[in-house]
Write an enzyme that holds these catalytic residues in place. Sequence first.
Site, PDB file in Angstrom:
ATOM      1  N   LYS A 131       0.881  -1.169   0.000  1.00 58.27           N
ATOM      2  CA  LYS A 131       0.000   0.000   0.000  1.00 58.27           C
ATOM      3  C   LYS A 131       0.920   1.221   0.000  1.00 58.27           C
ATOM      4  CE  LYS A 131      -4.103   2.004   2.020  1.00 58.27           C
ATOM      5  NZ  LYS A 131      -3.651   3.404   2.089  1.00 58.27           N
ATOM      6  N   GLU A 188      -0.495   5.178  -7.890  1.00 59.44           N
ATOM      7  CA  GLU A 188      -0.085   6.073  -6.814  1.00 59.44           C
ATOM      8  C   GLU A 188       1.112   6.914  -7.247  1.00 59.44           C
ATOM      9  OE1 GLU A 188      -2.056   5.647  -4.255  1.00 59.44           O
ATOM     10  OE2 GLU A 188      -1.063   6.430  -2.452  1.00 59.44           O
ATOM     11  N   CYS A 430      26.718  21.552  35.494  1.00 59.81           N
ATOM     12  CA  CYS A 430      27.773  22.044  36.389  1.00 59.81           C
ATOM     13  C   CYS A 430      27.835  23.557  36.469  1.00 59.81           C
ATOM     14  CB  CYS A 430      29.132  21.487  35.966  1.00 59.81           C
ATOM     15  SG  CYS A 430      29.754  22.213  34.442  1.00 59.81           S
TER      16      CYS A 430
HETATM   17  S1  IVH Z   1      -6.479  -0.091  -5.090  1.00 60.77           S
HETATM   18  C1  IVH Z   1     -10.547  -0.555  -5.602  1.00 60.77           C
HETATM   19  N1  IVH Z   1      -3.973  -0.614  -4.554  1.00 60.77           N
HETATM   20  O1  IVH Z   1      -4.955   3.544  -0.987  1.00 60.77           O
HETATM   21  C2  IVH Z   1      -9.506  -0.011  -4.799  1.00 60.77           C
HETATM   22  N2  IVH Z   1      -4.905   1.391  -3.702  1.00 60.77           N
HETATM   23  O2  IVH Z   1      -8.240   3.891  -0.090  1.00 60.77           O
HETATM   24  C3  IVH Z   1      -8.802   1.102  -5.437  1.00 60.77           C
HETATM   25  N3  IVH Z   1      -3.304   2.783  -2.455  1.00 60.77           N
HETATM   26  O3  IVH Z   1      -6.314   6.335  -2.167  1.00 60.77           O
HETATM   27  C4  IVH Z   1      -7.451   1.333  -4.898  1.00 60.77           C
HETATM   28  N4  IVH Z   1      -1.573   1.459  -2.708  1.00 60.77           N
HETATM   29  O4  IVH Z   1      -4.289   5.743  -3.436  1.00 60.77           O
HETATM   30  C5  IVH Z   1      -4.998   0.245  -4.397  1.00 60.77           C
HETATM   31  N5  IVH Z   1      -1.750  -1.185  -4.175  1.00 60.77           N
HETATM   32  C6  IVH Z   1      -2.769  -0.332  -4.042  1.00 60.77           C
HETATM   33  C7  IVH Z   1      -2.617   0.874  -3.323  1.00 60.77           C
HETATM   34  C8  IVH Z   1      -3.723   1.713  -3.170  1.00 60.77           C
HETATM   35  C9  IVH Z   1      -2.003   2.602  -2.197  1.00 60.77           C
HETATM   36  C10 IVH Z   1      -4.085   3.949  -1.980  1.00 60.77           C
HETATM   37  C11 IVH Z   1      -4.946   4.593  -3.032  1.00 60.77           C
HETATM   38  C12 IVH Z   1      -6.220   4.964  -2.354  1.00 60.77           C
HETATM   39  C13 IVH Z   1      -6.113   4.321  -1.014  1.00 60.77           C
HETATM   40  C14 IVH Z   1      -7.258   3.370  -0.840  1.00 60.77           C
END
Ligand code: IVH
Length: 691
Positions: A131, A188, A430
């Site tokens: 993430k 991202e 000191c």
């Molecule tokens: S999928 C259907 N995959 O996390 C889901 N999100 O609330 C759509 N994020 O703002 C997102 N890494 O920016 C997905 N590997 C990843 C991610 C990711 C970071 C962030 C994304 C979003 C938040 C999810």
Amino acid sequence: MVTQDLFAAGASPLELERIAQLRRLLHEHAHRYYVLDEPTIPDAEYDRMFQELQSLEAQHPELITPDSPTQRVGGRALEHFASVRHAVPMLSIRTETDTQSSGAENFDARVRRELGLDASAPAVEYVAEPKFDGLAMSLRYEHGVLVQAATRGDGEVGEDVTQNIRTIGQIPLRLPAQVPPVLEVRGEVYMRRDDFQRLNEQQRDKGLKTFVNTRNAAAGAVRQLDPAIAAQRPLSFFAYGLGEITPAESGGPAFETHYAMLQALKSWGFPVSALVGIAQGAAELVAYYEAIGRQRDGLGFDIDGVVYKVNSLALQRRMGFVTREPRWAVAHKFPAQEQFTTVVGIEVQVGRTGKLTPVAKLAPVFVGGVTVTNATLHNEDEARRKDVRVGDTVIVRRAGDVIPEVVAVVAEKRQPGAIEFTMPRICPVCGSAAVREEGEADYRCTGGLFCSAQRKQAILHFAQRRAVEVEGLGEKLVDQLVDGDVIRTLPDLYRLGLTALASLDRMADKSAQNIVQALEKSKQTTLPRFLFGLGIRHVGEATAKELARHFGGLDAIMNASEEQLLQVNDIGPIVAQSVRTFFDQAHNREVVEQLRACGVTWEEGAPALATPKPLTGKTFVLTGTLPTLSRDEAKELIEAAGGKVAGSVSKKTDYVVAGTEAGSKLEKAQSLGVAILDESGLQTLLATFTG
Ligand code: IVH
């Protein structure tokens, strides 16, 4: 009406072809450089092609297309960002904050329940991804050309940040021919940790505000209204999903799995994280969570958890959404590395060398896996820059083994009347004067061994494992011994009898005996350990070893002149002077003699044959700002290798080391034909000689 084609007639067929060829080559090499990290041509060659294209486009501006590599930078500053309605809403993910393995197990159990799988059904296949800690971006390509980049906003409507996103080298402006005519790639935008450090250093140098973390820096860059500024903020990108795409019925791709879709994105030129993996069932999700957790601190970028997604797109469709969150995905968080807490006090601690360090005392807070109650503010300038005051709410960060740090004050929460921190001008322990020398960042207590804080630290330093090692002699005991005036100097340690020790508060007979034995054992040591243990400024373990090797015995070191000390490998004028000053003080020689009299011994050897220093006889001139070394550091490195640093360039100069904004010295060097090095050239020179 004049059409583009008529204008295009202005360019010859040869020019048209060259423009197309340059664009193709530049796209390809940008992908190799930014995404694959495997450039196949020198930067200068890329720059040359880029300039050639720029000049062709300048002659025929009507031929400029938005996907031309020249269009990454440029454009005018905006007043505000236009709104963009997302063709397919940008969803968020349900978050699992349970940082135990149950976080993954609960998700798998929920998926199985919703799919109506009983215990005998096989494991569900997932894709597990990091993430990323940045901000979500939707990139819209039409006929393979990037036409729009939009932030998530509220998920329905975001902001058009195309100008800024174009400046990100990792984001393709044009895709290969086989991509579907409409393609929205989601992923991202983030900032790598090294880029973040560098950016903050630059901000600091320019007296501008620094960024709290990589996410804020990335968000700030994306929402920068002036694309010229955005272009200077180094951003990166990972793709992890799709928005709108030409449907299969109209010739779009028909992916069966999320994983296959990611592979397609990769083949089209998007960065997809190498950490993405497939996991069967809960057990493999747990294993992934733990494996990535272990790698977290060593990654080049910040992540705040992992994301699990059901791999089969058919199953994803079957499961659908609740409100704005898909049922088929979950974010499993790692323990937070940043927390809010309050500053209950600012204490000034005194180190072994008298250095005064302001330390923020914090209301206990669990962050990065430990409870933190202290965070160093380093020195007066740093404390001022952060403007931390007692009573403030602050953000504390602890990542990996790094010491906890106050990253910022929450300005809105400041209590009225909070007083700015100032460094005391007298030692808080000191009462001796505390002074800050010209060009130094630190205040130091001038009390020397009169200062009990310095005495305590000196004893602890001497007794530590890497020095003479007195097992069991820890901070509490040293506090008791020094505060109770039982010992004043290092040799006093060896005069401690069993009775004196056993009479200390809370000291059992057995422990006292152990200390006496440990002291006895420590007497048999080695010269490098003893030397290091003395705590001479700038003499660390490595330097102590070099000194011992070079001179063979302690007396030779104590009596060596600065010139003789300079003959030692890796010793420059600062260290040489420090060693000389230490042994010039009668009380230090006295300590050494008394320790020897108490029976502290080691074996001495013959002096090593002096190896000539590699840069002896070479003269250097430094000019401009080097990327990582300060002037003093560069000077010390050169001098430690035997070279000299002069102030001006002449025929006698062997090398000029030039950084940015080098002025007349560089010109003079060029006109005299003196060799010119940049910082890495200097490092190479030092490394080739010193091996
Ligand atoms: S999928 C259907 N995959 O996390 C889901 N999100 O609330 C759509 N994020 O703002 C997102 N890494 O920016 C997905 N590997 C990843 C991610 C990711 C970071 C962030 C994304 C979003 C938040 C999810």
